[in-house]
Enzyme design. Structure first.
Site, PDB file in Angstrom:
ATOM      1  N   ASN A  99     -66.499  59.402 -11.109  1.00 38.15           N
ATOM      2  CA  ASN A  99     -65.705  60.404 -10.393  1.00 38.15           C
ATOM      3  C   ASN A  99     -66.124  61.845 -10.695  1.00 38.15           C
ATOM      4  OD1 ASN A  99     -63.053  61.516  -9.127  1.00 38.15           O
ATOM      5  ND2 ASN A  99     -63.051  62.291 -11.231  1.00 38.15           N
ATOM      6  N   SER A 164     -68.123  62.243  -0.787  1.00 39.64           N
ATOM      7  CA  SER A 164     -67.292  63.239  -0.097  1.00 39.64           C
ATOM      8  C   SER A 164     -67.642  63.195   1.383  1.00 39.64           C
ATOM      9  CB  SER A 164     -67.598  64.644  -0.637  1.00 39.64           C
ATOM     10  OG  SER A 164     -67.006  65.635   0.186  1.00 39.64           O
ATOM     11  N   TYR A 188     -74.071  70.807  -2.740  1.00 39.25           N
ATOM     12  CA  TYR A 188     -72.939  69.876  -2.775  1.00 39.25           C
ATOM     13  C   TYR A 188     -73.081  68.860  -1.638  1.00 39.25           C
ATOM     14  CZ  TYR A 188     -68.168  68.138  -3.336  1.00 39.25           C
ATOM     15  OH  TYR A 188     -67.077  67.322  -3.550  1.00 39.25           O
ATOM     16  N   ALA A 190     -75.821  67.967  -0.080  1.00 39.68           N
ATOM     17  CA  ALA A 190     -76.985  67.100  -0.313  1.00 39.68           C
ATOM     18  C   ALA A 190     -76.695  66.074  -1.406  1.00 39.68           C
ATOM     19  CB  ALA A 190     -78.187  67.961  -0.700  1.00 39.68           C
ATOM     20  N   SER A 191     -76.038  66.513  -2.473  1.00 42.34           N
ATOM     21  CA  SER A 191     -75.785  65.592  -3.594  1.00 42.34           C
ATOM     22  C   SER A 191     -74.831  64.480  -3.163  1.00 42.34           C
ATOM     23  CB  SER A 191     -75.218  66.345  -4.798  1.00 42.34           C
ATOM     24  OG  SER A 191     -73.966  66.919  -4.495  1.00 42.34           O
ATOM     25  N   LYS A 192     -73.828  64.813  -2.352  1.00 46.19           N
ATOM     26  CA  LYS A 192     -72.863  63.788  -1.942  1.00 46.19           C
ATOM     27  C   LYS A 192     -73.481  62.821  -0.923  1.00 46.19           C
ATOM     28  CE  LYS A 192     -69.372  64.956  -4.533  1.00 46.19           C
ATOM     29  NZ  LYS A 192     -68.945  64.072  -5.639  1.00 46.19           N
TER      30      LYS A 192
HETATM   31  N1  LIG Z   1     -60.718  67.522  -4.272  1.00 48.60           N
HETATM   32  C1  LIG Z   1     -61.238  67.200  -3.107  1.00 48.60           C
HETATM   33  O1  LIG Z   1     -60.701  67.598  -2.083  1.00 48.60           O
HETATM   34  C2  LIG Z   1     -62.478  66.330  -3.038  1.00 48.60           C
HETATM   35  C3  LIG Z   1     -62.966  65.997  -1.774  1.00 48.60           C
HETATM   36  C4  LIG Z   1     -64.094  65.199  -1.687  1.00 48.60           C
HETATM   37  C5  LIG Z   1     -64.714  64.728  -2.827  1.00 48.60           C
HETATM   38  N2  LIG Z   1     -64.232  65.077  -4.052  1.00 48.60           N
HETATM   39  C6  LIG Z   1     -64.945  64.540  -5.230  1.00 48.60           C
HETATM   40  O2  LIG Z   1     -64.041  63.778  -6.011  1.00 48.60           O
HETATM   41  C7  LIG Z   1     -64.346  63.939  -7.388  1.00 48.60           C
HETATM   42  C8  LIG Z   1     -63.126  64.491  -8.111  1.00 48.60           C
HETATM   43  O3  LIG Z   1     -62.679  65.646  -7.436  1.00 48.60           O
HETATM   44  P1  LIG Z   1     -61.564  66.602  -8.069  1.00 48.60           P
HETATM   45  O4  LIG Z   1     -61.075  67.456  -6.985  1.00 48.60           O
HETATM   46  O5  LIG Z   1     -60.618  65.803  -8.867  1.00 48.60           O
HETATM   47  O6  LIG Z   1     -62.503  67.486  -9.002  1.00 48.60           O
HETATM   48  P2  LIG Z   1     -62.125  68.409 -10.231  1.00 48.60           P
HETATM   49  O7  LIG Z   1     -63.099  69.536 -10.203  1.00 48.60           O
HETATM   50  O8  LIG Z   1     -60.686  68.715 -10.279  1.00 48.60           O
HETATM   51  O9  LIG Z   1     -62.484  67.445 -11.449  1.00 48.60           O
HETATM   52  C9  LIG Z   1     -63.804  67.066 -11.686  1.00 48.60           C
HETATM   53  C10 LIG Z   1     -63.925  66.595 -13.113  1.00 48.60           C
HETATM   54  O10 LIG Z   1     -65.308  66.328 -13.385  1.00 48.60           O
HETATM   55  C11 LIG Z   1     -65.636  66.911 -14.638  1.00 48.60           C
HETATM   56  N3  LIG Z   1     -67.062  67.237 -14.699  1.00 48.60           N
HETATM   57  C12 LIG Z   1     -67.776  68.010 -13.865  1.00 48.60           C
HETATM   58  N4  LIG Z   1     -69.050  68.087 -14.291  1.00 48.60           N
HETATM   59  C13 LIG Z   1     -69.112  67.341 -15.427  1.00 48.60           C
HETATM   60  C14 LIG Z   1     -70.163  67.024 -16.323  1.00 48.60           C
HETATM   61  N5  LIG Z   1     -71.395  67.512 -16.170  1.00 48.60           N
HETATM   62  N6  LIG Z   1     -69.882  66.196 -17.390  1.00 48.60           N
HETATM   63  C15 LIG Z   1     -68.638  65.715 -17.560  1.00 48.60           C
HETATM   64  N7  LIG Z   1     -67.602  65.976 -16.748  1.00 48.60           N
HETATM   65  C16 LIG Z   1     -67.855  66.791 -15.683  1.00 48.60           C
HETATM   66  C17 LIG Z   1     -64.765  68.165 -14.698  1.00 48.60           C
HETATM   67  O11 LIG Z   1     -64.686  68.653 -16.039  1.00 48.60           O
HETATM   68  C18 LIG Z   1     -63.465  67.626 -14.153  1.00 48.60           C
HETATM   69  O12 LIG Z   1     -62.761  66.944 -15.172  1.00 48.60           O
HETATM   70  C19 LIG Z   1     -65.551  64.864  -7.472  1.00 48.60           C
HETATM   71  O13 LIG Z   1     -66.736  64.077  -7.534  1.00 48.60           O
HETATM   72  C20 LIG Z   1     -65.475  65.617  -6.162  1.00 48.60           C
HETATM   73  O14 LIG Z   1     -66.731  66.103  -5.749  1.00 48.60           O
HETATM   74  C21 LIG Z   1     -63.126  65.864  -4.183  1.00 48.60           C
END
Ligand SMILES: NC(=O)c1ccc[n+]([C@@H]2O[C@H](COP(=O)([O-])OP(=O)(O)OC[C@H]3O[C@@H](n4cnc5c(N)ncnc54)[C@H](O)[C@@H]3O)[C@@H](O)[C@H]2O)c1
Length: 278
Positions: A99, A164, A188, A190-192
């Site tokens: 995640n 995403s 972002y 590209a990575s997703k």
């Molecule tokens: N929030 C949204 O609307 C949304 C939409 C689509 C996809 N996502 C994806 O879902 C996932 C969770 O989203 P979220 O909104 O809860 O994100 P968030 O930013 O609230 O939490 C992400 C977590 O990942 C941790 N993290 C980031 N880089 C790290 C690293 N190098 N090592 C260890 N931990 C690391 C952060 O510390 C944090 O705890 C992510 O992959 C995000 O891209 C989120």
């Protein structure tokens, strides 16, 4: 004929051992889902202290067995240490939720209009691009390859990679002017997209071992974004609202982490209120 299995039995995760990375927000929701379905959960944050605090909260809220671990998802040695600890303590690892993810934006155009590409194409620092690719994509690769040998030994496992809708479509730039927020960065997207196809590739190669690899692509979740942003964004969503933390992700996690998805491999489950369906 195969024996009938009740749907409650398919979703039951009693005694399964799960690892969830990035345990706040959607990571917390994923961990909570697994805990509520009976799993033992290891939840990670970057710092041990935050991981222990999050684990204590989840244990208190669900009554499940929960442990916290520090994990830097871009660091292979960190992955190995955490996974080896889990296997030493619990004897196996049944579920991995990749995640954690993020992005770094060192240079922010003052307004969207300052960057005519609206995608930071010209302003993006290469080091920021690489940071995002590592945090979102390399991390998933490392997680899968660290956990796979243990799952192969057990000939079973469930891996869910958080992608995403930004890995499926570009952003509708009409959302941003006047909203106070900038469009997401190109790395972002590209990575997703990479996570979605990596999931298919790894899913195909691990399926013969009874390991199921799938992805989830959330749309935008509500996090007190400015009103104008929410108004512009929700206009694009057939359901007319953003995603809700603690609710809207949970069904997809329950499905892909459990035997309910035992004929699903390499899939990308989209949770976006219909945004990408127009
Ligand atoms: N929030 C949204 O609307 C949304 C939409 C689509 C996809 N996502 C994806 O879902 C996932 C969770 O989203 P979220 O909104 O809860 O994100 P968030 O930013 O609230 O939490 C992400 C977590 O990942 C941790 N993290 C980031 N880089 C790290 C690293 N190098 N090592 C260890 N931990 C690391 C952060 O510390 C944090 O705890 C992510 O992959 C995000 O891209 C989120």
């Amino acid at each position: 004929m195969t024996a009938k299995v009740k749907v409650q039995q398919l979703f039951d995760l009693t005694g399964k051992v799960a690892l969830v990375t990035g345990g706040n927000n959607l990571g917390y929701d994923a961990a909570e889902t697994l805990a509520e379905l009976g799993a033992i959960v290891v939840i990670t944050r970057r710092e041990q202290e935050a991981a222990a605090r999050t684990a204590a909260q989840l244990a208190q809220e669900t009554g499940a067995e929960v442990a916290g671990a520090a994990l830097e998802v871009t660091d292979e040695a960190s992955w190995k240490a955490v996974v080896e600890d889990i296997v030493a303590k619990y004897g196996r690892i049944d579920i991995l939720i990749n995640n954690a993810g993020g992005r770094k934006v060192s240079v922010i155009p003052e307004t969207v209009e300052d960057d005519p590409s609206f995608e930071f194409l010209e302003t993006r620092l290469l080091e920021d691009w690489k940071y995002t690719m590592d945090a979102n994509l390399t991390s998933v690769f490392l997680g899968c390859r660290t956990v796979a040998p243990h799952m192969k030994g057990a000939r079973s496992g469930k891996i869910i990679n958080m992608a995403s809708i930004d890995g499926i479509v570009g952003r509708d730039l009409r959302i941003y002017p006047g909203s106070g927020l900038s469009p997401t960065v190109p790395d972002y997207l590209a990575s997703k997209a990479g996570v979605i196809n990596l999931t298919k590739g790894i899913g195909v190669s691990l399926a013969p071992f009874g390991i199921y690899v799938n992805a989830i692509s959330p749309g935008g979740f509500y996090r007190e974004q400015p009103d104008k942003f929410v108004e512009n964004y929700t206009r694009l969503v057939p359901l007319g609202r953003m995603g809700r933390d603690r609710i809207d992700l949970k069904g997809s996690i329950a499905y892909l982490a459990s035997s309910a998805s035992d004929y699903t491999v390499g899939h990308n489950l989209v949770i976006d209120g219909g945004l990408t369906s127009w």
